[in-house]
Write a protein that holds these residues in place. Sequence first.
Motif, short mmCIF file in Angstrom:
data_model
loop_
_atom_site.label_atom_id
_atom_site.label_comp_id
_atom_site.label_asym_id
_atom_site.label_seq_id
_atom_site.Cartn_x
_atom_site.Cartn_y
_atom_site.Cartn_z
N ARG A 117 -4.02 9.64 -11.40
CA ARG A 117 -5.12 8.81 -11.91
C ARG A 117 -5.18 7.48 -11.15
NH1 ARG A 117 -3.50 7.64 -16.77
NH2 ARG A 117 -3.87 9.73 -17.53
N ASP A 118 -4.01 6.85 -10.96
CA ASP A 118 -3.96 5.59 -10.23
C ASP A 118 -4.49 5.76 -8.81
OD1 ASP A 118 -3.12 2.76 -9.97
OD2 ASP A 118 -1.68 3.62 -8.53
N TRP A 119 -4.04 6.83 -8.14
CA TRP A 119 -4.51 7.10 -6.78
C TRP A 119 -6.03 7.26 -6.77
CZ3 TRP A 119 -7.08 11.51 -5.10
CH2 TRP A 119 -7.37 11.53 -3.75
N TYR A 120 -6.54 8.08 -7.66
CA TYR A 120 -7.97 8.38 -7.70
C TYR A 120 -8.81 7.12 -7.90
CZ TYR A 120 -12.36 10.43 -9.31
OH TYR A 120 -13.68 10.77 -9.45
N LEU A 121 -8.32 6.23 -8.74
CA LEU A 121 -9.10 5.04 -9.10
C LEU A 121 -8.90 3.85 -8.18
CD1 LEU A 121 -8.57 5.10 -12.97
CD2 LEU A 121 -10.63 5.80 -11.71
N THR A 122 -7.70 3.72 -7.58
CA THR A 122 -7.40 2.43 -6.92
C THR A 122 -6.99 2.48 -5.46
OG1 THR A 122 -5.06 2.42 -7.57
CG2 THR A 122 -6.64 1.49 -9.15
N VAL A 123 -6.60 3.64 -4.95
CA VAL A 123 -6.05 3.68 -3.59
C VAL A 123 -7.15 4.04 -2.60
CG1 VAL A 123 -4.39 4.79 -2.06
CG2 VAL A 123 -3.77 4.28 -4.43
N GLY A 124 -7.42 3.10 -1.68
CA GLY A 124 -8.39 3.37 -0.63
C GLY A 124 -7.82 4.39 0.37
N ILE A 125 -8.65 5.33 0.77
CA ILE A 125 -8.23 6.36 1.72
C ILE A 125 -8.65 5.89 3.11
CG2 ILE A 125 -8.44 8.79 2.38
CD1 ILE A 125 -9.29 9.31 -0.59
N ARG A 126 -7.68 5.48 3.89
CA ARG A 126 -7.94 4.90 5.21
C ARG A 126 -8.85 5.81 6.05
NH1 ARG A 126 -2.87 4.77 7.26
NH2 ARG A 126 -3.26 6.77 8.24
N GLU A 127 -8.53 7.10 6.06
CA GLU A 127 -9.27 8.05 6.88
C GLU A 127 -10.72 8.24 6.44
OE1 GLU A 127 -6.27 8.42 5.61
OE2 GLU A 127 -4.97 9.63 6.88
N LEU A 128 -11.02 7.81 5.23
CA LEU A 128 -12.37 7.96 4.69
C LEU A 128 -13.02 6.61 4.46
CD1 LEU A 128 -11.70 10.95 2.25
CD2 LEU A 128 -12.54 11.01 4.61
N GLY A 129 -12.78 5.70 5.36
CA GLY A 129 -13.43 4.39 5.31
C GLY A 129 -12.86 3.42 4.31
N GLY A 130 -11.66 3.70 3.80
CA GLY A 130 -11.02 2.80 2.85
C GLY A 130 -11.56 2.90 1.43
N LYS A 131 -12.45 3.85 1.20
CA LYS A 131 -12.99 4.03 -0.15
C LYS A 131 -11.98 4.81 -0.99
CE LYS A 131 -17.77 4.16 1.35
NZ LYS A 131 -18.98 5.00 1.43
N THR A 132 -12.04 4.59 -2.30
CA THR A 132 -11.19 5.37 -3.20
C THR A 132 -11.82 6.75 -3.41
OG1 THR A 132 -12.34 4.69 -5.22
CG2 THR A 132 -10.52 3.27 -4.47
N ALA A 133 -11.02 7.67 -3.91
CA ALA A 133 -11.54 8.99 -4.21
C ALA A 133 -12.69 8.88 -5.22
CB ALA A 133 -10.43 9.89 -4.75
N ARG A 134 -12.53 8.02 -6.19
CA ARG A 134 -13.58 7.84 -7.20
C ARG A 134 -14.88 7.38 -6.57
NH1 ARG A 134 -13.54 3.66 -12.30
NH2 ARG A 134 -15.42 4.45 -13.26
N GLU A 135 -14.81 6.41 -5.68
CA GLU A 135 -16.01 5.92 -5.01
C GLU A 135 -16.70 7.03 -4.23
OE1 GLU A 135 -14.99 1.26 -4.09
OE2 GLU A 135 -14.00 2.79 -2.86
N LEU A 136 -15.90 7.82 -3.53
CA LEU A 136 -16.46 8.92 -2.75
C LEU A 136 -17.12 9.96 -3.64
CD1 LEU A 136 -13.54 9.09 -0.23
CD2 LEU A 136 -15.91 8.60 0.38
N VAL A 137 -16.47 10.31 -4.73
CA VAL A 137 -17.05 11.28 -5.66
C VAL A 137 -18.36 10.74 -6.24
CG1 VAL A 137 -16.71 12.42 -7.89
CG2 VAL A 137 -14.87 12.43 -6.18
#
Length: 54
Positions: free
Chosen positions: A13-33
């Motif tokens: 849950r923490d990863w999904y909500l708060t960790v930016g994914i460097r390879e995907l432009g630094g957006k979180t999984a939640r933002e991308l979804v």
Amino acid sequence: MARGIDHDQARVRDWYLTVGIRELGGKTARELVQTGEADLVMGFLRSIRHGYRD
């Protein structure tokens, strides 16, 4: 799919909500979804499961 990598629901849950994914432009999984890019998140998670990333 993330829980298949890490079984700790709180960490997932923490990863999904708060960790930016460097390879995907630094957006979180939640933002991308939320912007309709869930397929990118799923591809990222598949790459981890296949050992292409830690």
